[in-house]
Design an enzyme around this catalytic site. Structure first.
Site, PDB file in Angstrom:
ATOM      1  N   ASN A   9       3.552  37.891  34.585  1.00 16.01           N
ATOM      2  CA  ASN A   9       2.697  37.301  33.546  1.00 16.01           C
ATOM      3  C   ASN A   9       1.523  36.625  34.246  1.00 16.01           C
ATOM      4  OD1 ASN A   9       1.544  35.904  31.450  1.00 16.01           O
ATOM      5  ND2 ASN A   9       3.190  34.397  31.266  1.00 16.01           N
ATOM      6  N   HIS A  94       6.041  32.959  24.369  1.00 20.09           N
ATOM      7  CA  HIS A  94       6.039  32.230  25.647  1.00 20.09           C
ATOM      8  C   HIS A  94       5.899  30.732  25.365  1.00 20.09           C
ATOM      9  CE1 HIS A  94       4.739  30.784  29.571  1.00 20.09           C
ATOM     10  NE2 HIS A  94       5.241  31.897  30.079  1.00 20.09           N
ATOM     11  N   GLU A 154      13.482  31.287  29.422  1.00 22.11           N
ATOM     12  CA  GLU A 154      12.505  30.558  30.227  1.00 22.11           C
ATOM     13  C   GLU A 154      12.590  29.063  29.902  1.00 22.11           C
ATOM     14  OE1 GLU A 154       9.279  33.194  31.926  1.00 22.11           O
ATOM     15  OE2 GLU A 154       8.509  32.380  30.066  1.00 22.11           O
ATOM     16  N   GLY A 160       6.238  27.108  36.090  1.00 20.69           N
ATOM     17  CA  GLY A 160       5.095  26.633  36.862  1.00 20.69           C
ATOM     18  C   GLY A 160       5.344  25.343  37.607  1.00 20.69           C
ATOM     19  N   GLY A 218       3.285  32.500  38.224  1.00 22.38           N
ATOM     20  CA  GLY A 218       2.459  32.258  39.411  1.00 22.38           C
ATOM     21  C   GLY A 218       2.631  33.268  40.532  1.00 22.38           C
TER      22      GLY A 218
HETATM   23  C1  PEP Z   1       5.940  32.369  33.125  1.00 22.29           C
HETATM   24  O1  PEP Z   1       4.747  32.184  32.969  1.00 22.29           O
HETATM   25  O2  PEP Z   1       6.564  33.054  32.307  1.00 22.29           O
HETATM   26  C2  PEP Z   1       6.593  31.776  34.282  1.00 22.29           C
HETATM   27  C3  PEP Z   1       7.892  31.905  34.390  1.00 22.29           C
HETATM   28  O3  PEP Z   1       5.800  31.118  35.176  1.00 22.29           O
HETATM   29  P1  PEP Z   1       6.200  30.677  36.675  1.00 22.29           P
HETATM   30  O4  PEP Z   1       6.871  31.863  37.305  1.00 22.29           O
HETATM   31  O5  PEP Z   1       4.898  30.342  37.320  1.00 22.29           O
HETATM   32  O6  PEP Z   1       7.130  29.536  36.556  1.00 22.29           O
END
Ligand code: PEP
Length: 233
Positions: A9, A94, A154, A160, A218
């Site tokens: 993403n 998300h 998530e 992040g 990221g």
């Molecule tokens: C995301 O944006 O779905 C995500 C999991 O971000 P990160 O890997 O940066 O934590």
């Protein structure tokens, strides 16, 4: 080896030049038989990225959508437009859409119903078991044998932040979700984990019970880290 999904993403993290450079770097990734690799650029550049990755093993998906068909919705993106660009899947719900763009559970669930009844596939993100509308899914998913729907756990606090959920925690949530899917005869729906996945933790996460892949923010915007995750399994 079970089938695994690695989904990048890119959020709104890259400008056009960097998005194109990244796509050119990843187009030569040759995927292993059991791997499905997807990236979600910002919708502004989807057309360019689809063209670069057309002949590659990496699919381009969308980060979000607003409506199904064309209409008077200033600033919106619809499923028909995405399909026209050659996109066959979208992320939905998300946590950044929910928290920063104020998308309510009701709006996200309405969009889930829309996309489940469209030609596009969907990755539905949730940050707690309670956020998954199992009945809606059961009533709108025609076929449990394809990849029309993927779920992605998530936890907001892990996105992040560099703080990854423990393997025990991931397995606990994924198993609870999987058991409910089984109760609804929806056991083929894959469940991804997302939240600070990187090349150091991806192998353990991807090897965990009831984890069918990772949704990566990221680390997916840096070629060495994306390759590190792909090569960790
Ligand atoms: C995301 O944006 O779905 C995500 C999991 O971000 P990160 O890997 O940066 O934590």
């Amino acid at each position: 080896m079970k089938n695994l999904h690695i989904v990048g993403n890119w959020k709104m993290s890259l400008n056009k030049e960097d998005s194109i450079a990244l796509a050119n770097n990843i187009k030569s990734i040759s995927k292993k038989e059991y791997l499905n690799i997807e990236v979600a650029p910002t919708s502004l550049y989807i057309d360019s990225i689809v063209k670069i990755l057309k002949e590659s093993d990496v699919n381009v998906i969308s980060q979000n959508f607003d409506y199904k068909t064309l209409g008077s919705y200033t600033g919106g993106v619809c499923l028909d437009q995405l399909k026209e660009m050659g996109v066959t899947k979208t992320i939905l719900g998300h946590s950044e859409r929910r928290s920063k763009f104020n998308e309510s559970d009701e709006q996200v669930n309405n969009k889930l119903e829309t996309v489940l009844n469209s030609d596009l596939d969907v990755i539905f993100c949730f940050d707690s078991y309670e956020q998954i509308p199992f009945e809606l899914i059961k009533n709108n998913l025609q076929d449990n044998d394809n990849l029309k729907l993927t779920l992605a756990y998530e936890p907001t606090w892990a996105i992040g932040t560099g703080e990854t959920a423990s393997i025990d925690h991931i397995e606990e949530i994924h198993t609870k979700v999987k058991n409910t899917l089984i109760d609804h005869s929806l056991e083929n729906i894959p469940i991804l984990y997302g939240g600070s996945v990187n090349p150091s933790n991806s192998k353990d996460i991807l090897s965990s019970g009831n984890v069918d892949g990772v949704l990566v923010g990221g680390a997916s915007t840096k070629i060495d880290q994306l390759l590190g995750i792909v090569n960790s399994i």
